[in-house]
Design an enzyme around this catalytic site. Structure first.
Site, PDB file in Angstrom:
ATOM      1  N   SER A  40       4.507   6.856   2.817  1.00 46.65           N
ATOM      2  CA  SER A  40       5.081   5.574   3.215  1.00 46.65           C
ATOM      3  C   SER A  40       4.586   4.491   2.263  1.00 46.65           C
ATOM      4  O   SER A  40       3.406   4.480   1.904  1.00 46.65           O
ATOM      5  CB  SER A  40       4.634   5.195   4.636  1.00 46.65           C
ATOM      6  OG  SER A  40       4.933   6.228   5.551  1.00 46.65           O
TER       7      SER A  40
ATOM      8  N   HIS B 126       0.704   5.138   1.439  1.00 46.61           N
ATOM      9  CA  HIS B 126      -0.101   5.953   2.363  1.00 46.61           C
ATOM     10  C   HIS B 126       0.524   7.348   2.465  1.00 46.61           C
ATOM     11  O   HIS B 126       1.744   7.464   2.642  1.00 46.61           O
ATOM     12  CB  HIS B 126      -0.151   5.296   3.741  1.00 46.61           C
ATOM     13  CG  HIS B 126      -0.986   6.073   4.711  1.00 46.61           C
ATOM     14  ND1 HIS B 126      -2.361   6.100   4.645  1.00 46.61           N
ATOM     15  CD2 HIS B 126      -0.636   6.892   5.728  1.00 46.61           C
ATOM     16  CE1 HIS B 126      -2.819   6.897   5.601  1.00 46.61           C
ATOM     17  NE2 HIS B 126      -1.800   7.393   6.272  1.00 46.61           N
TER      18      HIS B 126
ATOM     19  N   ASN C 220       0.852  -1.195   0.000  1.00 43.30           N
ATOM     20  CA  ASN C 220       0.000   0.000   0.000  1.00 43.30           C
ATOM     21  C   ASN C 220       0.883   1.238   0.000  1.00 43.30           C
ATOM     22  O   ASN C 220       2.010   1.209   0.504  1.00 43.30           O
ATOM     23  CB  ASN C 220      -0.856  -0.016   1.279  1.00 43.30           C
ATOM     24  CG  ASN C 220      -1.805   1.179   1.368  1.00 43.30           C
ATOM     25  OD1 ASN C 220      -2.432   1.575   0.374  1.00 43.30           O
ATOM     26  ND2 ASN C 220      -1.914   1.764   2.550  1.00 43.30           N
TER      27      ASN C 220
ATOM     28  N   ASP D  98      -3.400   0.845   7.861  1.00 44.11           N
ATOM     29  CA  ASP D  98      -2.143   1.495   7.471  1.00 44.11           C
ATOM     30  C   ASP D  98      -0.970   1.020   8.332  1.00 44.11           C
ATOM     31  O   ASP D  98      -0.042   1.771   8.621  1.00 44.11           O
ATOM     32  CB  ASP D  98      -2.288   3.024   7.496  1.00 44.11           C
ATOM     33  CG  ASP D  98      -3.336   3.493   6.492  1.00 44.11           C
ATOM     34  OD1 ASP D  98      -3.350   2.944   5.384  1.00 44.11           O
ATOM     35  OD2 ASP D  98      -4.146   4.363   6.826  1.00 44.11           O
TER      36      ASP D  98
HETATM   37  C1  GRF Z   1      -2.548   8.805  -2.754  1.00 42.71           C
HETATM   38  O1  GRF Z   1      -2.151   9.991  -2.116  1.00 42.71           O
HETATM   39  C2  GRF Z   1      -2.299   7.616  -1.868  1.00 42.71           C
HETATM   40  O2  GRF Z   1      -1.210   7.780  -1.012  1.00 42.71           O
HETATM   41  C3  GRF Z   1      -3.559   7.531  -1.058  1.00 42.71           C
HETATM   42  O3  GRF Z   1      -4.579   7.913  -1.926  1.00 42.71           O
HETATM   43  C4  GRF Z   1      -4.054   8.758  -2.948  1.00 42.71           C
HETATM   44  C5  GRF Z   1      -4.435   8.169  -4.254  1.00 42.71           C
HETATM   45  O4  GRF Z   1      -4.144   8.996  -5.347  1.00 42.71           O
HETATM   46  N1  GRF Z   1      -3.693   6.219  -0.478  1.00 42.71           N
HETATM   47  P1  GRF Z   1      -4.341   8.441  -6.824  1.00 42.71           P
HETATM   48  O5  GRF Z   1      -5.725   7.834  -6.900  1.00 42.71           O
HETATM   49  O6  GRF Z   1      -3.262   7.449  -7.090  1.00 42.71           O
HETATM   50  O7  GRF Z   1      -4.227   9.657  -7.709  1.00 42.71           O
END
Ligand code: GRF
Length: 215
Positions: free
Chosen positions: A136, A109, A107, A145
């Site tokens: 991260s 985050h 993932n 997370d």
């Molecule tokens: C990213 O900032 C990611 O870290 C978080 O959600 C956002 C997704 O952005 N989990 P995208 O859909 O890849 O533009």
């Protein structure tokens, strides 16, 4: 060819960064499937642009989290992916799901974990007057997370900048780091052993790696 499945819920800018890296060969794998739990999101358009197979599995259509996660697994497991990537997938996953994909599920985050798990990370970092913020990438376990951190990317918060500007700076870091981590995992340079991340010498990353970005 190694196989990746990407799960999204929204914009899909990380999906695009990963798809580009697969196209150029920087990630020696193919995205076999994109799954979104939301219909009509930009990420699905992006999947189309890269000619990726996509599927919408709407969580609202299921009675429980476990049923939804089971439907995801029924889709994912028969495809025998080498890696499942959560790229802006805004659902908490149940134990069955994370255990079925243990070591193959990562993932991204938008915070310097363990700070700010969950939502509204950017707002919290600004409101708390933090000097630093970041992202991260981690293996996913049963905690929200949580899971062993693979790497982090950090920036200096400029208090005069808007939250929107901060988010766009954060995205730049994500798009730089995430495909690199995925490439290293696909090449076998990063792997999970128990709850420890193992880095081979060839990896771009290493234990306690945090890169500072001037974006
Ligand atoms: C990213 O900032 C990611 O870290 C978080 O959600 C956002 C997704 O952005 N989990 P995208 O859909 O890849 O533009």
């Amino acid at each position: 060819m190694k196989k990746i499945i990407v799960l999204i819920s929204g914009g899909g800018s990380n999906l695009e960064a990963i798809a580009k890296a697969c196209q150029t060969g920087n990630i020696p794998a193919s995205i076999e499937l994109v799954i979104s739990n939301q219909p009509n999101v930009k990420g699905l358009e992006r999947a189309k642009k890269f000619h990726l197979m996509s599927k919408v599995i709407e969580h609202q259509h299921f009675n429980s989290r476990e049923d939804f996660d089971m439907a995801l697994l029924e889709q994912i497991l028969p495809m025998e992916p080498d890696l499942v990537v959560l790229a802006g997938f805004m659902r908490i996953l149940s134990k069955n799901f994370t255990e079925a994909l243990n070591g193959k599920l990562i993932n991204i985050h938008p915070s310097l974990l363990p700070d700010y798990p969950g939502l509204n990370t950017h707002q919290q970092a600004i409101e708390n007057g933090d000097l630093m913020h970041g992202i991260s990438v981690h293996y996913v376990n049963n905690e929200l997370d949580g899971g062993p951190i693979i790497t982090q990317g950090a920036l200096k918060i400029d208090p005069s900048q808007s939250e929107a500007k901060l988010i766009s700076r954060i995205h730049k870091i994500e798009h730089a780091i995430f495909p690199k981590v995925i490439a290293d995992i696909i090449k076998g340079f990063i792997s999970l052993h128990g709850d420890q991340v193992k880095y081979e010498a060839e990896s771009h990353f290493g234990p306690n790696h945090m890169e500072f970005f001037n974006v």
